[in-house]
Design an enzyme around this catalytic site. Structure first.
Site, PDB file in Angstrom:
ATOM      1  N   SER A   1       5.827   1.704  -7.190  1.00 42.05           N
ATOM      2  CA  SER A   1       4.568   1.152  -7.698  1.00 42.05           C
ATOM      3  C   SER A   1       4.056   1.919  -8.912  1.00 42.05           C
ATOM      4  O   SER A   1       3.188   1.427  -9.635  1.00 42.05           O
ATOM      5  CB  SER A   1       3.502   1.163  -6.594  1.00 42.05           C
ATOM      6  OG  SER A   1       3.865   0.319  -5.531  1.00 42.05           O
TER       7      SER A   1
ATOM      8  N   CYS B   1      -0.255  -3.974  -0.254  1.00 41.54           N
ATOM      9  CA  CYS B   1      -0.523  -3.623  -1.652  1.00 41.54           C
ATOM     10  C   CYS B   1      -0.253  -4.802  -2.592  1.00 41.54           C
ATOM     11  O   CYS B   1      -1.050  -5.720  -2.655  1.00 41.54           O
ATOM     12  CB  CYS B   1       0.267  -2.375  -2.041  1.00 41.54           C
ATOM     13  SG  CYS B   1      -0.409  -1.522  -3.485  1.00 41.54           S
ATOM     14  N   PHE B   2       0.850  -4.813  -3.317  1.00 45.63           N
ATOM     15  CA  PHE B   2       1.172  -5.958  -4.166  1.00 45.63           C
ATOM     16  C   PHE B   2       1.273  -7.212  -3.298  1.00 45.63           C
ATOM     17  O   PHE B   2       0.868  -8.306  -3.709  1.00 45.63           O
ATOM     18  CB  PHE B   2       2.488  -5.706  -4.896  1.00 45.63           C
ATOM     19  CG  PHE B   2       2.666  -6.510  -6.160  1.00 45.63           C
ATOM     20  CD1 PHE B   2       1.934  -6.212  -7.300  1.00 45.63           C
ATOM     21  CD2 PHE B   2       3.573  -7.552  -6.221  1.00 45.63           C
ATOM     22  CE1 PHE B   2       2.111  -6.945  -8.476  1.00 45.63           C
ATOM     23  CE2 PHE B   2       3.754  -8.277  -7.390  1.00 45.63           C
ATOM     24  CZ  PHE B   2       3.021  -7.979  -8.519  1.00 45.63           C
TER      25      PHE B   2
ATOM     26  N   GLN C   1      -2.135  -8.612  -2.898  1.00 47.76           N
ATOM     27  CA  GLN C   1      -2.595  -9.328  -4.086  1.00 47.76           C
ATOM     28  C   GLN C   1      -1.946 -10.707  -4.189  1.00 47.76           C
ATOM     29  O   GLN C   1      -2.608 -11.696  -4.537  1.00 47.76           O
ATOM     30  CB  GLN C   1      -2.297  -8.481  -5.323  1.00 47.76           C
ATOM     31  CG  GLN C   1      -3.071  -7.175  -5.344  1.00 47.76           C
ATOM     32  CD  GLN C   1      -2.472  -6.139  -6.271  1.00 47.76           C
ATOM     33  OE1 GLN C   1      -1.547  -6.423  -7.049  1.00 47.76           O
ATOM     34  NE2 GLN C   1      -2.981  -4.914  -6.211  1.00 47.76           N
TER      35      GLN C   1
ATOM     36  N   ASN D   1      -2.424   3.209  -3.939  1.00 50.68           N
ATOM     37  CA  ASN D   1      -1.913   3.263  -5.306  1.00 50.68           C
ATOM     38  C   ASN D   1      -1.974   1.859  -5.885  1.00 50.68           C
ATOM     39  O   ASN D   1      -1.037   1.088  -5.754  1.00 50.68           O
ATOM     40  CB  ASN D   1      -0.477   3.792  -5.338  1.00 50.68           C
ATOM     41  CG  ASN D   1       0.154   3.607  -6.710  1.00 50.68           C
ATOM     42  OD1 ASN D   1      -0.539   3.521  -7.712  1.00 50.68           O
ATOM     43  ND2 ASN D   1       1.470   3.514  -6.756  1.00 50.68           N
TER      44      ASN D   1
ATOM     45  N   HIS E   1      -1.558   1.622   1.813  1.00 47.82           N
ATOM     46  CA  HIS E   1      -0.201   1.875   2.283  1.00 47.82           C
ATOM     47  C   HIS E   1      -0.222   2.432   3.707  1.00 47.82           C
ATOM     48  O   HIS E   1      -0.323   3.649   3.901  1.00 47.82           O
ATOM     49  CB  HIS E   1       0.505   2.870   1.357  1.00 47.82           C
ATOM     50  CG  HIS E   1       0.786   2.328  -0.009  1.00 47.82           C
ATOM     51  ND1 HIS E   1       2.065   2.104  -0.475  1.00 47.82           N
ATOM     52  CD2 HIS E   1      -0.040   1.938  -1.007  1.00 47.82           C
ATOM     53  CE1 HIS E   1       2.014   1.611  -1.713  1.00 47.82           C
ATOM     54  NE2 HIS E   1       0.741   1.504  -2.041  1.00 47.82           N
TER      55      HIS E   1
ATOM     56  N   GLU F   1       2.147   2.818   5.805  1.00 44.44           N
ATOM     57  CA  GLU F   1       3.270   3.706   6.133  1.00 44.44           C
ATOM     58  C   GLU F   1       2.934   5.143   5.763  1.00 44.44           C
ATOM     59  O   GLU F   1       3.420   6.096   6.374  1.00 44.44           O
ATOM     60  CB  GLU F   1       4.546   3.250   5.436  1.00 44.44           C
ATOM     61  CG  GLU F   1       4.690   3.635   3.988  1.00 44.44           C
ATOM     62  CD  GLU F   1       3.740   2.898   3.063  1.00 44.44           C
ATOM     63  OE1 GLU F   1       3.505   3.386   1.954  1.00 44.44           O
ATOM     64  OE2 GLU F   1       3.237   1.820   3.449  1.00 44.44           O
TER      65      GLU F   1
END
Length: 390
Positions: free
Chosen positions: A56, A263-264, A267, A305, A356, A358
């Site tokens: 990322s 995350c992505f 989105q 992130n 995240h 994880e």
């Protein structure tokens, strides 16, 4: 190589120049040369190896706000991918001694080996405050061009992160299978948009066999596997450019496959549900971001992130083509959307988080989300097979 060694300190001059003309002088750290990217700061006190190898961070120059970096060296186990993806690294005080029982070499040596240009011995506090006030921006680090005006001219020629399509740079080149750990309970398709190595480990530990597909995979390829659920990973770049994966996700939801995104993947879930995304002024990067799970009221400290976010209403549910969507998680610092839920007939059929869970290098407050995915798969299986017959 011993697990403890003194690290040679470079005396080669280096310069960092931002696109608005602000510049900082320091000394070379890592490889010598010139690099360009988007200047972002991360507030993690530890975990620099996991940060640098997170896909990322592709095409970003990372500014470490923690002043002392490199004290545990570099090992061969903790990378989140097989290479450093960051475009450059900025630290204030490199460790004079790298010491850890798993260390194989110093951070400086690894940066040199992978050709990552960095800079040290500059005022990272002032640099971070500038980025907080003005927003993240294009940047260069160089040991070759030490004239700030000449280097700035080159910076201004670089592409911005807004509008950047980077997923194809980091996705797996070919499909592969990650077996379940122990008894196989479920099969999931994982769309690799820049996945971190820790994520498949967390899924496998819960009995999920994963068919990892490239970001260019079609819905037909996913449907051919007949998975119990679908997972979209984290990744770099502007989500507004990922029209292909968004359309695939809409087909996944239309077909009724349970969905989990990180995350992505959050989105893209937002876009598939009809929401817009936007670029944050300086983003969330670090291991100390407070988030509330609105479904339980629990507050967790999260690793994040991201520089983009989903624009979804916090105060109401939204009816979509696939069910009712709500904001499930919110950042307590700035009310940024940190998670989404999709329910159909009151049943959870899809969810995502912006952070995240994880959390390689910690914290691990959010590991329960992988269990929530399994619970959703359990519910889906029971819905399809209420009598327990096949």
């Amino acid at each position: 190589m011993t697990s403890s060694q003194f690290v040679s300190q470079s005396s080669v001059p280096a310069i960092l120049v931002l696109e608005d003309g602000r510049h900082f002088r320091g000394t070379s750290y890592g490889a010598q040369g010139t690099t360009f990217g988007e200047a972002v700061f991360t507030t993690g006190m530890s975990g620099y190896q996991e940060t640098l190898t997170d896909p990322s961070f592709h095409r970003q120059v990372i500014v470490a706000t923690a002043p002392h970096i490199g004290n545990t060296g570099w090992n061969d186990e903790d990378g989140e991918s097989k290479q450093i993806w960051a475009a450059g690294y900025v630290v204030r005080d490199p460790a004079r001694v790298a010491s850890n029982w798993r260390s194989r070499r110093s951070l400086d040596e690894e940066l040199q080996a992978q050709g990552i240009v960095g800079i040290s011995h500059l005022d990272t506090r002032a640099l971070t405050r500038h980025l907080r006030e003005c927003g993240v921006m294009r940047v260069a680090i160089s040991t070759e061009v030490l004239d700030p005006e000449k280097l700035r001219e080159q910076v201004l020629q670089q592409p911005a992160m807004a509008g950047a399509s980077l997923v194809d740079d980091v996705t797996t080149p070919e499909a592969h299978v990650v077996p379940a750990e122990g008894e196989k309970k479920y099969t999931a398709v994982v769309l690799d948009l820049g996945i971190k190595a820790s994520t498949p480990v967390r899924l496998a530990a819960r009995g999920i066999e994963q068919h990892v597909l490239p970001a260019t995979a079609s819905f037909e390829e996913i449907d051919r596997i007949k998975p119990d659920g679908v997972f979209f990973s984290n990744g770099p770049g502007d989500p507004s450019t990922a029209d292909g994966p968004v359309e695939v996700l809409r087909q996944v939801l239309q077909a009724g496959y349970p969905y989990f995104g990180i995350c992505f993947g959050n989105q893209l879930f937002g876009r598939a549900l009809g929401f817009e995304t936007y670029k944050l002024k300086y983003g969330h990067r670090g291991a100390n971001q407070p988030v509330m799970d609105r479904t339980t009221g629990k507050v967790e400290i999260t690793a994040q992130n991201h520089g983009f976010a989903v624009d979804a209403p916090l105060d109401r549910a939204t009816e979509t083509d696939f069910g009712t969507a709500t904001v499930s998680h919110v950042c307590l610092n700035d009310d940024v959307v940190e998670g989404l839920e999709l329910r159909r007939d009151g049943r959870l059929v899809g969810f995502s988080v912006q952070y995240h869970p994880e959390a390689a290098a910690g914290p691990h407050d959010s590991a329960y989300l992988f269990d929530r995915f399994v619970e959703m798969l359990d519910a889906s299986k029971n819905q399809q097979n209420p009598e327990g017959t096949h």
